[in-house]
Design an enzyme around this catalytic site. Structure first.
Site, PDB file in Angstrom:
ATOM      1  N   LYS A   1       0.815  -1.222   0.000  1.00 60.52           N
ATOM      2  CA  LYS A   1       0.000   0.000   0.000  1.00 60.52           C
ATOM      3  C   LYS A   1       0.847   1.270   0.000  1.00 60.52           C
ATOM      4  O   LYS A   1       0.417   2.308  -0.490  1.00 60.52           O
ATOM      5  CB  LYS A   1      -0.933   0.012   1.213  1.00 60.52           C
ATOM      6  CG  LYS A   1      -1.945  -1.135   1.247  1.00 60.52           C
ATOM      7  CD  LYS A   1      -3.120  -0.903   0.341  1.00 60.52           C
ATOM      8  CE  LYS A   1      -4.137  -2.040   0.422  1.00 60.52           C
ATOM      9  NZ  LYS A   1      -5.205  -1.928  -0.577  1.00 60.52           N
TER      10      LYS A   1
ATOM     11  N   GLU B   1      -9.870   5.718   3.353  1.00 58.25           N
ATOM     12  CA  GLU B   1     -10.638   4.612   3.905  1.00 58.25           C
ATOM     13  C   GLU B   1      -9.648   3.485   4.159  1.00 58.25           C
ATOM     14  O   GLU B   1      -8.585   3.438   3.554  1.00 58.25           O
ATOM     15  CB  GLU B   1     -11.701   4.150   2.902  1.00 58.25           C
ATOM     16  CG  GLU B   1     -11.223   3.175   1.817  1.00 58.25           C
ATOM     17  CD  GLU B   1     -10.187   3.754   0.855  1.00 58.25           C
ATOM     18  OE1 GLU B   1     -10.133   4.990   0.714  1.00 58.25           O
ATOM     19  OE2 GLU B   1      -9.428   2.980   0.240  1.00 58.25           O
TER      20      GLU B   1
ATOM     21  N   SER C   1       1.711  -9.584  -0.734  1.00 58.69           N
ATOM     22  CA  SER C   1       1.391  -8.154  -0.649  1.00 58.69           C
ATOM     23  C   SER C   1       1.577  -7.557   0.736  1.00 58.69           C
ATOM     24  O   SER C   1       1.683  -6.338   0.867  1.00 58.69           O
ATOM     25  CB  SER C   1      -0.043  -7.920  -1.130  1.00 58.69           C
ATOM     26  OG  SER C   1      -0.948  -8.697  -0.360  1.00 58.69           O
TER      27      SER C   1
HETATM   28  C1  PLP Z   1      -1.576  -6.919   2.569  1.00 58.27           C
HETATM   29  C2  PLP Z   1      -2.764  -6.567   1.754  1.00 58.27           C
HETATM   30  N1  PLP Z   1      -2.939  -7.159   0.564  1.00 58.27           N
HETATM   31  C3  PLP Z   1      -4.003  -6.883  -0.210  1.00 58.27           C
HETATM   32  C4  PLP Z   1      -4.981  -6.000   0.188  1.00 58.27           C
HETATM   33  C5  PLP Z   1      -6.167  -5.790  -0.704  1.00 58.27           C
HETATM   34  O1  PLP Z   1      -6.105  -4.641  -1.481  1.00 58.27           O
HETATM   35  P1  PLP Z   1      -5.818  -4.702  -3.023  1.00 58.27           P
HETATM   36  O2  PLP Z   1      -6.757  -5.685  -3.624  1.00 58.27           O
HETATM   37  O3  PLP Z   1      -6.090  -3.314  -3.479  1.00 58.27           O
HETATM   38  O4  PLP Z   1      -4.414  -5.093  -3.239  1.00 58.27           O
HETATM   39  C6  PLP Z   1      -4.848  -5.356   1.420  1.00 58.27           C
HETATM   40  C7  PLP Z   1      -5.870  -4.386   1.860  1.00 58.27           C
HETATM   41  O5  PLP Z   1      -5.964  -3.968   2.951  1.00 58.27           O
HETATM   42  C8  PLP Z   1      -3.714  -5.653   2.216  1.00 58.27           C
HETATM   43  O6  PLP Z   1      -3.544  -5.062   3.404  1.00 58.27           O
END
Ligand code: PLP
Lengths: 261, 385
Positions: free
Chosen positions: B91, B113, B370
């Site tokens: 993020k 948000e 992620s």
């Molecule tokens: C570690 C992590 N991965 C994925 C997401 C999901 O978001 P996005 O689909 O935009 O990657 C989040 C959302 O809070 C997250 O904290």
């Protein structure tokens, strides 16, 4: 400039020509008691009624109308049930709906416009459908003689307002402040400023809505505008005290905007 | 048309996207689009952004081959380590870009948000770094299950408001952030946390995450002999998936975005309009948006970014779903076999890989890890007790 005025716009133009200021209360459809409240508002001098069709994600609404929407949804209200109940109302003044675009999108533009028309609704206000995205809906609405009210916001640059007015049917909804629906202690200065900018460029009726919270504020707004839409202050009375309180309140606002200046 | 290029003038990816916002916000979205376009074409801004990603966020993030788990699954499993970024997830890439842009536009305040709290924490971090005021809206359900992140945001000087409306999760936090922005648009930038919302957000947020895919493409080529066979990421709004897909959309790699079974917008939704965009959306027969239900606060969202809807509609990417139970297993599996505790969100991507491994024997699978699992440890302690 535009096509011949529809039923609501013609009615507003006639009343304006007769020196009357326009009063449009908003009532959340499907909220227990909503039909009685609507009739009481008409009896107390409303010139039209805006029926809210509740949506799960009402981004332009503050706490009062959010709560009313949620209560109506919890009571089982759907667009179809509300339109069905609207058909039974049998009131003299024009009826508009205020709804979020997904309700239209999901049903299909033409189908939904026809559903409105057959329920006796003459106009629609779609606050999350700005000018650039409004084309397909407006086309379908025009074909079914549904007047699409366009919103104008205080943030609009001068070059944008004439385009908004050109597409507006019924009236131009002059958004009273930067923010969502809800009562405020004073009328924002943006309310009369924007209404004045609109009045200078259009002869479509201009009504101020969002943040017009009581009779005194309504009176202040109509010094410049052709009328007012009142939402949260009406709905709060319906939530707290019922249909009679709505009638009394609308009568109070009516008297205030009718009084000689 | 080249995939993952600029959307159309109305912000469309095929039939998806657009700008369905209240009239009040139209000028703000137009201004943001112009400012982003200008900044993104400005070498000085690009350099500033690259520098802050390197010197503050710690980029580039590394690739780690998971030998133990890969051997067990019969695949070559490579992870893009976005969990090692400052603040613990991907993020931060988007937030640093938007915060720089907000400053360039003369804004003094951010609203955001957050679901899992990772985007909120990243926003609070950038606000602290750059001297911006910051308010984060978070569903009351998520405030309870991601308590640590709430504390972190407050520690860095941000205000956190628990949203009590609707399903009290991410969807309602977005509503409340938009309501704030409608009222404060003069001095405030809405720092949206995924590839969703009105134009230009889906495009802009994807561009700020493109660095994930660009780095991974080069790293795969340098250290793993070329492009992977499969690229896998979890999908809430879809930003980490867009980031890594962007590096491989023009290769032969299979692109897989994994949704939670209780929030499968592509899998179970139909096109709808909410939060400013037309995209796949879980809704009832009247178009009321349905509540998502997922163990992972970050994926607990009934919609998806419009460009994912487009990639799905043309068949370039696929969007399977996994259950909470599969995710809980995957979370433990990676912890035990590799000594890496993943966030619950990327554990979805791994859960799909585990399930599908028998059909991918010998393949090289690149997964976007992620975020890290620190934020989820308390919740998992309860679940596994
Ligand atoms: C570690 C992590 N991965 C994925 C997401 C999901 O978001 P996005 O689909 O935009 O990657 C989040 C959302 O809070 C997250 O904290």
């Amino acid at each position: 400039m535009s096509a011949a005025p529809g039923r609501m716009e013609q009615s507003f133009r006639d009343r304006r020509a007769a020196g009357r200021k326009l009063l449009v209360p908003y009532i959340t459809g499907g909220l227990p008691g909503w039909q009685d409240a609507l009739r009481a508002a008409v009896a107390a001098g409303a010139d039209a009624i805006e029926i809210g069709i509740p949506f799960s994600d009402p981004v332009m609404d503050g706490p009062v109308i959010q709560e009313a929407s949620q209560r109506a949804l919890d009571a089982g209200a759907t667009p179809v049930s509300i339109l069905h109940e609207a058909r039974e109302l049998d009131v003299e003044v024009p009826l508009a709906v205020m709804l979020y675009y997904n309700t239209v999108h999901h049903a299909g533009h033409h189908r939904f416009a026809e559903q409105l028309a057959s329920a006796g609704i003459v106009a629609a206000i779609v606050p999350d459908l700005p000018l650039e995205e409004a084309g397909p809906w407006c086309e379908a609405a025009d074909a079914s003689s549904i007047e699409t009210v366009m919103l104008a916001a205080p943030t609009a640059p001068d070059e944008r307002l004439p385009r908004v007015c050109a597409r507006a049917r019924g009236f131009v909804y002059s958004v009273g402040l930067l923010g969502v629906t809800g009562e405020r202690s004073a009328l924002a200065s943006t309310a009369t400023t924007l209404a004045g900018r609109l009045k200078a460029i259009t002869d479509v009726p201009v009504l101020v809505g969002v943040g017009v919270s009581n009779a005194a504020q309504a009176r202040e707004a109509v010094q410049v505008a052709d009328g007012v839409v009142q939402g949260a202050s009406v709905v709060r009375r319906l939530l707290e005290a019922g249909a009679d309180a709505v009638g009394e309140y609308v009568a109070e606002v009516r008297a205030a905007i009718d009084a000689d200046i | 048309m080249t995939l993952m290029a600029e959307p159309s003038a109305t912000g469309r990816f095929g039939e998806f996207g657009g700008r369905f916002v209240p009239e009040t916000l139209v000028p703000a979205c137009q201004e943001l689009e112009a400012a982003f376009r200008d900044a993104w074409a400005d070498p000085v801004f690009r350099q500033e952004y690259r520098d802050i990603l390197r010197d503050y966020a710690g980029r580039p993030s590394i690739l780690t081959e998971c030998h133990n788990l890969g051997r067990r699954l019969g695949i070559r499993l490579v992870m893009k380590r976005e969990d090692l970024n400052h603040t613990g997830s991907h993020k931060i890439n988007n937030v640093l870009g938007q915060a720089l842009l907000a400053k360039r536009m003369g804004k003094t305040r951010l609203v955001a948000e957050t679901g899992a709290g990772q985007h909120g924490v990243a926003s609070a971090t950038a606000a602290a770094l750059m001297g911006l005021e910051c308010k984060v809206y978070m569903g009351a359900v998520d405030v309870a299950r991601q308590e640590l992140n709430v504390f972190r945001m407050r520690l860095m000087g941000s205000e956190v408001e628990a949203v009590q409306s609707g399903s009290r999760t991410l969807k309602d936090a977005v509503n409340e952030a938009m309501r704030d922005w409608v009222a404060t648009v003069g001095n405030t930038h809405y720092c949206l946390g995924s590839v969703m919302g009105p134009h230009p957000y889906p495009w802009m947020v994807r561009e700020f995450h493109r660095v994930i895919g660009d780095e991974a493409r080069e790293q795969m080529s340098t250290s793993f002999g070329g492009d992977p066979d499969v690229v896998v990421a979890c999908v809430g709004g879809g930003s980490n998936a867009m980031g890594i897909f962007s590096g491989f959309v023009d290769t032969g790699a299979r692109l897989v975005g994994v949704e939670p079974a209780g929030g499968a917008a592509v899998g179970r939704g139909v096109p709808g309009v909410v939060h400013g965009m037309r995209s796949y959306l879980m809704q009832d027969e009247y178009g009321q948006v349905q509540e998502a239900h997922s163990i992972s606060a970050g994926l607990d969202y009934p919609g998806v970014g419009p460009e994912h809807s487009y990639l799905a509609s043309i068949g370039r990417a696929e969007y399977p779903a996994v259950t909470d139970a599969e995710v809980i297993d995957a979370f433990q599996l990676l912890s035990r076999t590799e000594g890496i505790i993943p966030a619950l969100e990327p554990a979805h991507a791994l859960a799909w890989i585990v399930r599908e491994a028998p059909t991918m024997q010998g393949a090289t699978v690149l997964m976007n890890l992620s975020g890290r699992g620190d934020k989820d440890v308390a919740q998992m302690m309860e679940i596994l007790r």
